[in-house]
Design a protein around this motif. Structure first.
Motif, PDB file in Angstrom:
ATOM      1  N   ASN A   1       0.898  -1.199  -0.008  1.00 30.63           N
ATOM      2  CA  ASN A   1      -0.025   0.109  -0.050  1.00 30.63           C
ATOM      3  C   ASN A   1       0.854   1.337  -0.045  1.00 30.63           C
ATOM      4  OD1 ASN A   1      -2.665   1.188  -0.017  1.00 30.63           O
ATOM      5  ND2 ASN A   1      -2.610   1.479   2.114  1.00 30.63           N
ATOM      6  N   SER A   2       2.011   1.180  -0.701  1.00 25.95           N
ATOM      7  CA  SER A   2       3.005   2.533  -1.028  1.00 25.95           C
ATOM      8  C   SER A   2       2.449   3.218  -1.815  1.00 25.95           C
ATOM      9  CB  SER A   2       4.516   1.919  -0.991  1.00 25.95           C
ATOM     10  OG  SER A   2       4.414   1.258  -2.010  1.00 25.95           O
ATOM     11  N   HIS A   3       1.561   2.854  -2.864  1.00 24.34           N
ATOM     12  CA  HIS A   3       1.313   3.457  -3.969  1.00 24.34           C
ATOM     13  C   HIS A   3       2.291   3.691  -5.079  1.00 24.34           C
ATOM     14  CE1 HIS A   3      -2.027   5.069  -1.615  1.00 24.34           C
ATOM     15  NE2 HIS A   3      -1.414   5.695  -0.881  1.00 24.34           N
ATOM     16  N   THR A   4       3.369   2.520  -5.004  1.00 21.72           N
ATOM     17  CA  THR A   4       4.388   2.174  -5.959  1.00 21.72           C
ATOM     18  C   THR A   4       4.427   0.579  -5.885  1.00 21.72           C
ATOM     19  OG1 THR A   4       5.980   2.117  -4.435  1.00 21.72           O
ATOM     20  CG2 THR A   4       5.546   4.253  -5.534  1.00 21.72           C
ATOM     21  N   ILE A   5       4.959   0.302  -7.134  1.00 24.35           N
ATOM     22  CA  ILE A   5       5.082  -1.217  -7.206  1.00 24.35           C
ATOM     23  C   ILE A   5       6.688  -1.302  -7.591  1.00 24.35           C
ATOM     24  CG2 ILE A   5       4.579  -3.261  -8.637  1.00 24.35           C
ATOM     25  CD1 ILE A   5       2.024  -1.955  -9.375  1.00 24.35           C
ATOM     26  N   ASP A   6       7.045  -2.143  -6.453  1.00 25.55           N
ATOM     27  CA  ASP A   6       8.780  -2.377  -6.832  1.00 25.55           C
ATOM     28  C   ASP A   6       8.650  -3.863  -7.578  1.00 25.55           C
ATOM     29  OD1 ASP A   6       8.125  -4.504  -4.978  1.00 25.55           O
ATOM     30  OD2 ASP A   6       9.239  -3.451  -3.239  1.00 25.55           O
ATOM     31  N   PHE A   7       9.855  -4.191  -7.753  1.00 25.15           N
ATOM     32  CA  PHE A   7      10.071  -5.400  -8.847  1.00 25.15           C
ATOM     33  C   PHE A   7       9.400  -6.754  -8.049  1.00 25.15           C
ATOM     34  CE2 PHE A   7      12.575  -9.205  -9.767  1.00 25.15           C
ATOM     35  CZ  PHE A   7      12.233  -9.365 -11.101  1.00 25.15           C
ATOM     36  N   ARG A   8       9.618  -6.678  -6.756  1.00 23.22           N
ATOM     37  CA  ARG A   8       9.191  -7.843  -6.043  1.00 23.22           C
ATOM     38  C   ARG A   8       7.653  -8.041  -6.083  1.00 23.22           C
ATOM     39  NH1 ARG A   8       7.052  -8.246  -0.931  1.00 23.22           N
ATOM     40  NH2 ARG A   8       7.482  -5.959  -0.443  1.00 23.22           N
ATOM     41  N   GLU A   9       7.105  -6.826  -5.719  1.00 20.79           N
ATOM     42  CA  GLU A   9       5.546  -6.877  -6.131  1.00 20.79           C
ATOM     43  C   GLU A   9       5.102  -7.212  -7.309  1.00 20.79           C
ATOM     44  OE1 GLU A   9       4.242  -3.719  -2.563  1.00 20.79           O
ATOM     45  OE2 GLU A   9       5.176  -2.961  -4.518  1.00 20.79           O
ATOM     46  N   PHE A  10       5.930  -6.608  -8.290  1.00 22.86           N
ATOM     47  CA  PHE A  10       5.508  -6.909  -9.818  1.00 22.86           C
ATOM     48  C   PHE A  10       5.553  -8.281 -10.201  1.00 22.86           C
ATOM     49  CE2 PHE A  10       7.328  -7.611 -14.101  1.00 22.86           C
ATOM     50  CZ  PHE A  10       6.352  -7.039 -14.793  1.00 22.86           C
ATOM     51  N   LEU A  11       6.605  -9.103  -9.944  1.00 23.81           N
ATOM     52  CA  LEU A  11       6.702 -10.476 -10.214  1.00 23.81           C
ATOM     53  C   LEU A  11       5.847 -11.307  -9.507  1.00 23.81           C
ATOM     54  CD1 LEU A  11       8.929 -11.787 -12.155  1.00 23.81           C
ATOM     55  CD2 LEU A  11       9.952 -12.346 -10.114  1.00 23.81           C
ATOM     56  N   LEU A  12       5.461 -11.035  -8.239  1.00 24.87           N
ATOM     57  CA  LEU A  12       4.530 -11.708  -7.421  1.00 24.87           C
ATOM     58  C   LEU A  12       3.329 -11.546  -8.217  1.00 24.87           C
ATOM     59  CD1 LEU A  12       5.362 -11.106  -3.728  1.00 24.87           C
ATOM     60  CD2 LEU A  12       5.538 -13.144  -4.852  1.00 24.87           C
ATOM     61  N   GLY A  13       2.868 -10.504  -8.587  1.00 23.97           N
ATOM     62  CA  GLY A  13       1.619 -10.352  -9.215  1.00 23.97           C
ATOM     63  C   GLY A  13       1.455 -10.987 -10.693  1.00 23.97           C
ATOM     64  N   LEU A  14       2.596 -10.867 -11.355  1.00 21.19           N
ATOM     65  CA  LEU A  14       2.625 -11.351 -12.618  1.00 21.19           C
ATOM     66  C   LEU A  14       2.690 -12.875 -12.434  1.00 21.19           C
ATOM     67  CD1 LEU A  14       3.245 -10.074 -15.311  1.00 21.19           C
ATOM     68  CD2 LEU A  14       5.590 -10.898 -15.242  1.00 21.19           C
ATOM     69  N   SER A  15       3.047 -13.444 -11.454  1.00 21.58           N
ATOM     70  CA  SER A  15       3.074 -14.963 -11.173  1.00 21.58           C
ATOM     71  C   SER A  15       1.819 -15.493 -10.871  1.00 21.58           C
ATOM     72  CB  SER A  15       4.208 -15.474 -10.191  1.00 21.58           C
ATOM     73  OG  SER A  15       4.163 -16.794  -9.852  1.00 21.58           O
ATOM     74  N   ILE A  16       1.122 -14.733  -9.917  1.00 18.00           N
ATOM     75  CA  ILE A  16       0.026 -15.182  -9.289  1.00 18.00           C
ATOM     76  C   ILE A  16      -1.237 -15.095 -10.534  1.00 18.00           C
ATOM     77  CG2 ILE A  16      -1.991 -14.568  -7.957  1.00 18.00           C
ATOM     78  CD1 ILE A  16       0.228 -13.967  -5.722  1.00 18.00           C
ATOM     79  N   THR A  17      -0.961 -14.291 -11.502  1.00 17.77           N
ATOM     80  CA  THR A  17      -2.276 -14.053 -12.537  1.00 17.77           C
ATOM     81  C   THR A  17      -1.988 -15.051 -13.620  1.00 17.77           C
ATOM     82  OG1 THR A  17      -0.921 -12.225 -13.533  1.00 17.77           O
ATOM     83  CG2 THR A  17      -2.632 -11.800 -11.770  1.00 17.77           C
ATOM     84  N   SER A  18      -0.664 -15.772 -13.721  1.00 15.40           N
ATOM     85  CA  SER A  18      -0.326 -16.528 -14.856  1.00 15.40           C
ATOM     86  C   SER A  18      -1.389 -17.879 -14.834  1.00 15.40           C
ATOM     87  CB  SER A  18       1.137 -17.099 -14.561  1.00 15.40           C
ATOM     88  OG  SER A  18       1.274 -18.102 -13.621  1.00 15.40           O
ATOM     89  N   THR A  19      -1.386 -18.360 -15.914  1.00 15.24           N
ATOM     90  CA  THR A  19      -2.324 -19.524 -16.083  1.00 15.24           C
ATOM     91  C   THR A  19      -1.697 -20.743 -15.438  1.00 15.24           C
ATOM     92  OG1 THR A  19      -0.971 -20.050 -18.397  1.00 15.24           O
ATOM     93  CG2 THR A  19      -3.129 -18.861 -18.585  1.00 15.24           C
ATOM     94  N   THR A  20      -0.581 -20.697 -14.932  1.00 17.39           N
ATOM     95  CA  THR A  20      -0.206 -22.119 -14.187  1.00 17.39           C
ATOM     96  C   THR A  20      -0.917 -22.094 -12.988  1.00 17.39           C
ATOM     97  OG1 THR A  20       1.601 -20.932 -13.454  1.00 17.39           O
ATOM     98  CG2 THR A  20       1.824 -22.193 -15.559  1.00 17.39           C
ATOM     99  N   ASN A  21      -1.201 -20.987 -12.471  1.00 24.42           N
ATOM    100  CA  ASN A  21      -1.983 -21.134 -10.788  1.00 24.42           C
ATOM    101  C   ASN A  21      -3.324 -21.531 -10.907  1.00 24.42           C
ATOM    102  OD1 ASN A  21       0.055 -20.354  -8.692  1.00 24.42           O
ATOM    103  ND2 ASN A  21       0.116 -18.214 -10.118  1.00 24.42           N
ATOM    104  N   SER A  22      -3.640 -21.887  -9.731  1.00 27.41           N
ATOM    105  CA  SER A  22      -4.964 -22.458  -9.710  1.00 27.41           C
ATOM    106  C   SER A  22      -6.257 -21.408  -9.831  1.00 27.41           C
ATOM    107  CB  SER A  22      -5.353 -23.221  -8.334  1.00 27.41           C
ATOM    108  OG  SER A  22      -5.220 -22.420  -7.303  1.00 27.41           O
ATOM    109  N   ILE A  23      -7.482 -21.630 -10.106  1.00 27.15           N
ATOM    110  CA  ILE A  23      -8.442 -20.651 -10.230  1.00 27.15           C
ATOM    111  C   ILE A  23      -8.748 -20.077  -8.792  1.00 27.15           C
ATOM    112  CG2 ILE A  23     -10.691 -20.475 -10.460  1.00 27.15           C
ATOM    113  CD1 ILE A  23     -10.701 -22.073 -12.845  1.00 27.15           C
ATOM    114  N   LYS A  24      -8.577 -21.016  -7.626  1.00 29.75           N
ATOM    115  CA  LYS A  24      -8.555 -20.460  -6.446  1.00 29.75           C
ATOM    116  C   LYS A  24      -7.554 -19.328  -5.910  1.00 29.75           C
ATOM    117  CE  LYS A  24      -9.341 -21.936  -1.501  1.00 29.75           C
ATOM    118  NZ  LYS A  24      -9.437 -22.925  -0.756  1.00 29.75           N
TER     119      LYS A  24
END
Length: 281
Positions: A141-164
């Motif tokens: 909630n810092s109003h910015t996205i650092d690399f760690r946050e970027f990669l986590l979000g990118l990974s979670i939204t990938s098709t390899t993750n479960s729908i849940k």
């Protein structure tokens, strides 16, 4: 939202072949900005819930020990990101290198995030959509996205993750006020933005059926509220949101697609529901 569609980073440059780059156990490679431990400890309670919360809790305990600027990524951090995401160590380093090319300061502001989406999809209402998506990427909630946050979000939204898992992450997109509960108004606003964005980015023009599809999505979302414990509710918890979305095939398919195609069979889904159409709002 596949991991290859969420950024203007040159995805084609990300090669899965073994990287020739190497760093020592105490060496560094370029990454984002410095964040004091006090910033990491201020993560709101809603971020600690579910899968994302467990990820964030683990990372907070490790990253608070690093006082160096986040323009440097240690071997330990690279390995942690690899273990937590769907990416290999080499891919983490390559994503990180490209992230810094586009964001030399090591972080992305809300304005930059929105501009990225607008450049990717100039014919769609990308600004409205990106404002909501940014909230889910911004874990601290810092109003910015650092690399760690970027990669986590990118990974979670990938098709390899479960729908849940995707739906647990998507809860943060809908939680506009960040209080850990979703209201009907919040859900109607966000689902409207998401559907209009997807439809316009696919076609580039306003189709006569667009409004009907938007209304179908809104009705499906309201059904989740109406069916909570067989008793209509005005607010949803994270678990209720996930459970409800899993039961609503159209919403589940929309928010957590299982392939690279967004809004799979949207038109056929609309046709199947058009006989009982109602006007929402």
């Amino acid at each position: 939202m596949d991991r290859n569609s969420g950024s203007n980073l040159n995805v084609q440059k990300i090669d899965r072949s073994p990287s020739t780059s190497s760093i020592g156990s105490h060496g560094t490679v370029d990454s984002g900005r410095s964040t004091a431990s006090t910033n990491l400890s201020s993560v709101s309670s809603r971020r600690r819930k579910g899968v994302l919360g467990r990820i964030e809790t683990g990372f907070r305990s490790v990253f608070r020990r690093f006082s160096r600027p986040r323009t440097s990524l240690t071997e330990m951090e690279a390995q942690l990101l690899s273990a937590t995401t769907n990416y290999t160590r080499e891919e983490v380093l390559q994503w990180h290198k490209q992230f810094l090319i586009d964001n030399p300061n090591g972080y992305m502001t809300r304005k930059q995030f929105i501009s990225m989406y607008k450049s990717l999809f100039p014919r769609s209402d990308a600004e409205r959509f990106a404002r909501h998506i940014f909230r889910a990427f911004d874990l601290d909630n810092s109003h910015t996205i650092d690399f760690r946050e970027f990669l986590l979000g990118l990974s979670i939204t990938s098709t390899t993750n479960s729908i849940k898992t995707k739906l647990e992450w998507t809860f943060n997109v809908f939680d506009i006020d960040g209080n850990g509960l979703l209201t009907r108004r919040e859900c109607l606003e966000v689902i409207d933005a998401i559907v209009r964005y997807y439809l316009s980015s696919e076609s580039g023009t306003h189709n006569s059926n667009n409004d009907s599809i938007v209304n179908l999505a809104k009705r499906s979302m309201m059904t989740i509220f109406d069916n909570v414990s067989q008793n209509p509710a005005d607010k949803l918890t994270r678990s209720q949101f996930v459970e409800g979305c899993l039961k609503e095939q159209f919403i589940s398919q929309l928010l957590a697609p299982t392939s690279n195609t967004v809004l799979i069979n949207t038109q056929s889904t609309f046709d199947n529901h058009s006989t009982d159409s109602k006007h929402v709002l």
